[in-house]
Structures are given as C-alpha cells and as structure tokens.
Scaffold this active site. Structure first.
Site, mmCIF file in Angstrom:
data_model
loop_
_atom_site.group_PDB
_atom_site.id
_atom_site.type_symbol
_atom_site.label_atom_id
_atom_site.label_comp_id
_atom_site.label_asym_id
_atom_site.label_seq_id
_atom_site.Cartn_x
_atom_site.Cartn_y
_atom_site.Cartn_z
ATOM 1 N N CYS A 1 0.836 -1.201 0.000
ATOM 2 C CA CYS A 1 0.000 0.000 0.000
ATOM 3 C C CYS A 1 0.873 1.253 0.000
ATOM 4 O O CYS A 1 1.864 1.328 0.719
ATOM 5 C CB CYS A 1 -0.905 -0.020 1.229
ATOM 6 S SG CYS A 1 -1.824 1.510 1.484
ATOM 7 N N GLN B 1 -11.532 18.431 7.224
ATOM 8 C CA GLN B 1 -10.258 17.869 7.663
ATOM 9 C C GLN B 1 -10.425 16.419 8.099
ATOM 10 O O GLN B 1 -11.390 16.063 8.772
ATOM 11 C CB GLN B 1 -9.696 18.703 8.814
ATOM 12 C CG GLN B 1 -9.261 20.104 8.411
ATOM 13 C CD GLN B 1 -8.028 20.109 7.525
ATOM 14 O OE1 GLN B 1 -7.288 19.135 7.448
ATOM 15 N NE2 GLN B 1 -7.804 21.230 6.845
ATOM 16 N N TYR C 1 -10.486 30.999 -0.002
ATOM 17 C CA TYR C 1 -10.568 29.537 -0.129
ATOM 18 C C TYR C 1 -11.269 29.001 1.124
ATOM 19 O O TYR C 1 -10.826 28.052 1.754
ATOM 20 C CB TYR C 1 -9.189 28.895 -0.264
ATOM 21 C CG TYR C 1 -8.263 29.540 -1.279
ATOM 22 C CD1 TYR C 1 -8.320 29.179 -2.620
ATOM 23 C CD2 TYR C 1 -7.337 30.498 -0.886
ATOM 24 C CE1 TYR C 1 -7.458 29.763 -3.552
ATOM 25 C CE2 TYR C 1 -6.478 31.086 -1.807
ATOM 26 C CZ TYR C 1 -6.545 30.727 -3.130
ATOM 27 O OH TYR C 1 -5.705 31.307 -4.049
ATOM 28 N N GLU D 1 -15.199 31.312 -1.937
ATOM 29 C CA GLU D 1 -15.070 29.879 -2.234
ATOM 30 C C GLU D 1 -15.602 29.633 -3.638
ATOM 31 O O GLU D 1 -16.611 30.217 -4.037
ATOM 32 C CB GLU D 1 -15.861 29.047 -1.220
ATOM 33 C CG GLU D 1 -15.944 27.562 -1.509
ATOM 34 C CD GLU D 1 -14.591 26.901 -1.639
ATOM 35 O OE1 GLU D 1 -14.430 26.097 -2.573
ATOM 36 O OE2 GLU D 1 -13.699 27.186 -0.821
ATOM 37 N N ASP E 1 -6.190 29.853 2.811
ATOM 38 C CA ASP E 1 -6.185 28.400 3.006
ATOM 39 C C ASP E 1 -6.303 27.732 1.648
ATOM 40 O O ASP E 1 -7.299 27.071 1.338
ATOM 41 C CB ASP E 1 -7.333 27.994 3.931
ATOM 42 C CG ASP E 1 -7.314 26.514 4.280
ATOM 43 O OD1 ASP E 1 -6.300 25.847 4.011
ATOM 44 O OD2 ASP E 1 -8.325 26.012 4.812
ATOM 45 N N CYS F 1 -0.967 23.088 3.129
ATOM 46 C CA CYS F 1 -0.836 21.635 3.200
ATOM 47 C C CYS F 1 0.332 21.127 2.373
ATOM 48 O O CYS F 1 0.561 19.914 2.307
ATOM 49 C CB CYS F 1 -2.132 20.946 2.771
ATOM 50 S SG CYS F 1 -2.673 21.366 1.105
#
Length: 442
Positions: free
Chosen positions: A94, A272, A301, A325, A370, A397
């Site tokens: 995996c 999240q 965002y 958004e 974000d 991220c």
C-alpha cells in the site's frame, strides 16, 4: 555480500536500470516521503529508508537526472527505524503511508527537516531566519493510528476493495487500514465484494455519523451497512434502508463539530480528515492573528466557513467577514452553516477572480489564506498585499507551495513572523503549516 544484481558503487557499470538492485548509503530526507541517495553521481530518491542507513534499493522508476527506488533490504539500520505496524506498509504494498518504518518522534523530525529545506531552497530564507522561527512539527491528540476519518477505498477488477500502490493505479487488497478511524475499521467494507463500484468512500464524523458511499462512473450511491447507517439531514436527501443502497435527489450529510459549532456537510464534501484538525487549525489561526473587535476579515478559499465562523465570533456582530469559495458544494455549505451570522458574506468565485475583478474590496484588517495544495500563487499574494491588511494567516498543506509564496511575500517586504507545523497526517509524509505574515513597518 553483494551479488550481480546488488552491485556497489565501486564495481557496477554506469547508469541504473529499472528493477536493478544496488547497495547504497542513504542521505537526507526529501519531500514526498523519500530520502536522497547517490549512485555514480546520479540522484536516487529512496522510499522505506532513513537517513544514514545502508540499504539494498530496488530501482522502480528511471527519469532524466534521477531515479526512484525502494529499500528492500536494510544492511545497517537507523536507530529511528521501527517495524511498521501495518503489514501492507512495505515495498510493493500500500502506498498510503510513507513513514510507518519511522519512530513517531522521528517522523516529526523528518517533517521539520523537509519544512526547513523548502523554506531555504524555495522560500529564500536564511538559516538564521529559519532558526528564529523555531520551526518544529507538533503532534495532535490521539496518537499515530486510528485517526483518519475519511477513507476512500479503490476497487479492483474482481470487486475487492483496497488501497493503491505508491504512484500506481494498482489496487492492493487489504483486510484492515490501521490509520483509519476505529468506526471505519469496524465497517464490513473490506469483507465483501463490490462488483459494480469503482471505489467505496467512508466517513466517520466528529458528530458520530458513519457513512458509506459506493462510487461508479463518478456517481455516488449511499450504502447502508450494519453499524453504519447513512445520515440524511437535509430536506430531499435520499432515504437509505436496510434492503440496500438507493438513489435520491439530495446529498447524504454528516454532522461535524468544531469551533464551538455544529456543521452539516455533504458526506463527500471537504473536511479535515483528522478529528482534532479543525479545532487545532482554528486555534492556531486565532492565536496568530489575534483578532480585535470591529476588524474586517477575508476568509479566502473558505470552504464551509470554518475560519470565518471563528473569526466572526472574535471581531463581533458589527464587523464584516467575507468568505470566498469557488466549489459549489462549499459555497452551499458555507451559506447554510453561517446563516445565523448576519455580517458574514459568502462570495461564490475563484479567489483570483474575486480579487482581480474586485468582487471583494478593501480595506481589510485580517486575511486567512487556506489554498489548495498548489498554493495561493504570486498573483493572489500580490493582490492580498495590495489590500493592506495588518496580518495574514496562511494555512498550507504543501511546504513547497507555501515556501514559494513566502518568497513572494518577502519580495514585497512582508515577513514570515511565526510558523506552526502540525502533524495532521501521522504515518504519512504530509504536514500542515500555519504561518503569520506581517507587513513592513509603515
């Protein structure tokens, strides 16, 4: 002893070949869950290894200027090496977890090293500037296993559910995913055949809802499995009974709890994946921005409006808060979940478009960025700077994309004044960052 297919750098011919095995010494960590090694001057990115180890690596890919490989035999192990808790976390297995062979504390050091390297190489920060930020990555509550509240299983040609190999579409059938939330592990998804599905998506929300959705040709169908009934909170949502999945005219929804509020979201919508992530990120943004009553806010965002709701509570009912958004699902979720906040406006647009075409206008005091994994980008950063906020909180991220935007802020005289690293994705190479940018003194 090194055999013909395991040549060392001193006795092998120039150039690597795919599937070749070569013994090498591993150097520093690199983005993507790899470590760097070199063979005859050629860069090799090695998975399943640790810095300082001597390993036998099998070449998996050849590219111009570099190769990829898996460490298939450990000749000299690092003291930070542990036995992976999952039997599928191995070469050829995996690809979901990059770091199960690394002790949990060393995983944090690994991610810290990656962040520092990206800030230096792409962000243009000096070692002294990075040291002043005290860059580190902090764990979240709950430990490194059983945290993932959203798992999408792929389905192979025989109808078996599993996860994908690294950089591959090949499905590895599994009987359990150890990083999955316990409520997801308890579902019989991996114990039955899915002949009509391409994938099976599972959710275990912080509000206690458990949802299973089968996807075929992009069409989601909610499935009611024992112990995991679908939740249908919105008017017009499909009714799912014990006789099996049915189609409907609305999305299955789940309840999430964060920032002191309940959130109703489509089961397939963005949220999240770590149960503690939403509150942890909100706390970091509030702490860094230190919002004051009456200040205006842009939440760019903004998704369902998580940061907007938390900031609106701080700046007060008379302050203007704007969410931007582009995803229709996110816009609908924000408008539904923030309907009680009369001074919060939700703008349906791409952030680049909203700024460039003045769909939102300054002055503004605080900005939350974000962006997706690709980062905000130079144009958005420059337009945010032009609005002259007193502070910007950037939730990232991807360290590389964040570092590129650090450079853009820096060229305009802004500085990265604080940085938090958060381990929202234990056992993987991913890391979340929350940075505070401040303008030059006026």
């Amino acid at each position: 002893m090194v055999g013909e297919d395991q040549r060392s750098g001193s006795d092998r011919r120039p150039g690597l070949e795919e599937a070749e095995r070569v013994e090498l010494t591993v150097d520093a960590v690199a983005p993507g869950g790899h470590c760097v090694a070199r063979v005859d001057g050629q860069v090799v990115f090695v998975r399943h290894a640790l810095p300082g180890e001597r390993v036998v690596a099998e070449v998996t890919e050849l590219h111009r200027g570099f190769a990829r490989a898996d460490a298939v035999e450990i000749v000299e192990a690092s003291p930070d090496r542990v036995a992976p808790p999952c039997p599928y976390a191995r070469p050829g297995g995996c690809g979901g977890c990059d770091l199960q062979h690394v002790a949990p504390a060393a995983q944090l050091d690994w991610k810290t090293a990656v962040v520092r390297e990206q800030l230096s190489r792409l962000g243009g920060l000096t070692d002294a500037e990075i040291d002043a930020l005290r860059v580190s990555v902090a764990p979240l509550p709950g430990g490194p296993l059983g945290w993932r509240s959203r798992v999408r299983y792929a389905v192979d040609a025989t109808g078996r559910a599993g996860l994908l190999k690294h950089r591959s579409h090949e499905v590895v059938p599994i009987d359990r995913c150890l990083i999955a939330h316990p409520a997801i592990q308890a579902l019989p998804v991996l114990g039955q055949s899915w002949p009509a599905a391409d994938a099976v998506a599972t959710v275990a929300s912080t509000g206690g809802d458990v949802v299973v959705t089968a996807l075929a040709d992009g069409t989601p169908t909610p499935v009611d499995l024992p112990g995991g009934p679908a939740t249908t909170d919105l008017p017009g949502s499909p009714v799912v009974d014990r006789d099996g999945p049915t189609a409907g005219n609305g999305p299955v929804t789940v309840r999430e709890v964060a920032a002191g509020r309940d959130w109703t979201l489509p089961a397939g919508g963005f949220w999240q994946v770590h149960p503690a992530a939403a509150d942890t990120l909100v706390d970091a943004v509030l702490d860094l921005l230190d919002p004051r009553p009456g200040e205006s806010v842009w939440d760019l965002y903004g998704g369902a409006g998580l940061f907007a709701a938390a900031l609106a509570a701080r700046v007060g009912p008379d302050a203007r808060v704007t969410v931007v958004e582009s995803a229709a699902e996110g816009v609908a979720a924000a408008r539904r979940n923030l309907a009680d906040l009369s001074r919060v406006e939700v703008v349906a647009a791409r952030v680049e478009t909203a700024l460039a075409r003045r769909r939102i206008t300054g002055p503004v005091d605080l900005v939350v960025l974000d962006p997706p994994r690709t980062g905000a980008g130079a144009a958005v950063v420059r337009d945010v700077i032009a609005a002259t906020p007193r502070a910007v909180a950037y939730v990232a991220c991807d360290p590389a994309a964040f570092a590129r935007d650090v450079r853009t802020f820096g060229r305009a005289g802004w500085r990265l004044a604080a940085l938090r690293g958060l381990d929202l994705f234990p056992m993987t190479q991913h890391v979340e960052l929350v940075g505070l940018f401040l303008p030059p003194p006026r």
